[in-house]
Motif scaffolding. Sequence first.
Motif, PDB file in Angstrom:
ATOM      1  N   PRO A  78     -18.281 127.429  21.379  1.00 42.20           N
ATOM      2  CA  PRO A  78     -17.887 128.674  20.719  1.00 42.20           C
ATOM      3  C   PRO A  78     -18.981 129.152  19.751  1.00 42.20           C
ATOM      4  O   PRO A  78     -19.766 128.356  19.245  1.00 42.20           O
ATOM      5  CB  PRO A  78     -16.604 128.299  19.973  1.00 42.20           C
ATOM      6  N   SER A  79     -18.980 130.443  19.522  1.00 45.78           N
ATOM      7  CA  SER A  79     -19.964 131.041  18.628  1.00 45.78           C
ATOM      8  C   SER A  79     -19.813 130.491  17.215  1.00 45.78           C
ATOM      9  O   SER A  79     -18.703 130.402  16.682  1.00 45.78           O
ATOM     10  CB  SER A  79     -19.806 132.554  18.597  1.00 45.78           C
ATOM     11  N   TYR A  80     -20.932 130.161  16.607  1.00 46.12           N
ATOM     12  CA  TYR A  80     -20.914 129.685  15.222  1.00 46.12           C
ATOM     13  C   TYR A  80     -20.454 130.791  14.288  1.00 46.12           C
ATOM     14  O   TYR A  80     -19.825 130.534  13.273  1.00 46.12           O
ATOM     15  CB  TYR A  80     -22.323 129.206  14.829  1.00 46.12           C
ATOM     16  N   ARG A  81     -20.747 132.021  14.631  1.00 49.13           N
ATOM     17  CA  ARG A  81     -20.390 133.160  13.782  1.00 49.13           C
ATOM     18  C   ARG A  81     -18.882 133.372  13.709  1.00 49.13           C
ATOM     19  O   ARG A  81     -18.380 134.010  12.791  1.00 49.13           O
ATOM     20  CB  ARG A  81     -21.054 134.435  14.308  1.00 49.13           C
ATOM     21  N   GLN A  82     -18.150 132.864  14.678  1.00 45.49           N
ATOM     22  CA  GLN A  82     -16.709 133.064  14.708  1.00 45.49           C
ATOM     23  C   GLN A  82     -15.954 132.003  13.923  1.00 45.49           C
ATOM     24  O   GLN A  82     -14.741 132.063  13.837  1.00 45.49           O
ATOM     25  CB  GLN A  82     -16.220 133.111  16.144  1.00 45.49           C
ATOM     26  N   ARG A  83     -16.684 131.048  13.344  1.00 43.94           N
ATOM     27  CA  ARG A  83     -16.016 130.028  12.534  1.00 43.94           C
ATOM     28  C   ARG A  83     -15.455 130.644  11.267  1.00 43.94           C
ATOM     29  O   ARG A  83     -16.006 131.575  10.721  1.00 43.94           O
ATOM     30  CB  ARG A  83     -16.991 128.909  12.154  1.00 43.94           C
ATOM     31  N   THR A  84     -14.324 130.102  10.801  1.00 43.48           N
ATOM     32  CA  THR A  84     -13.763 130.624   9.548  1.00 43.48           C
ATOM     33  C   THR A  84     -13.853 129.594   8.470  1.00 43.48           C
ATOM     34  O   THR A  84     -13.987 128.437   8.678  1.00 43.48           O
ATOM     35  CB  THR A  84     -12.289 131.028   9.761  1.00 43.48           C
TER      36      THR A  84
END
Length: 84
Positions: A78-84
């Motif tokens: 998964p995209s690292y940018r989509q981590r919360t």
Amino acid sequence: LTRVDLLLIDDLALRALDATETSDFYEIVVERHRKASTIVTSNREPAEWLTMMSDALLAQSAVDRLTSGAHTLIVEGPSYRQRT
């Protein structure tokens, strides 16, 4: 750009390159080939870069030079940018 020890080209071929951009990319790659280190990041595989550049011959020549001695790192998941 040809004299720095390490050049990072981020998000190559995220969008199509016009004739001037393709020519500039080719010139940079040729001048740096086997003289200095270049890191290229992209969401596309090198074969796809060819379709994103306006001049197929320049594109093939640049990609051949970049990939001939390259170390390839493929990051999956998964995209690292989509981590919360």
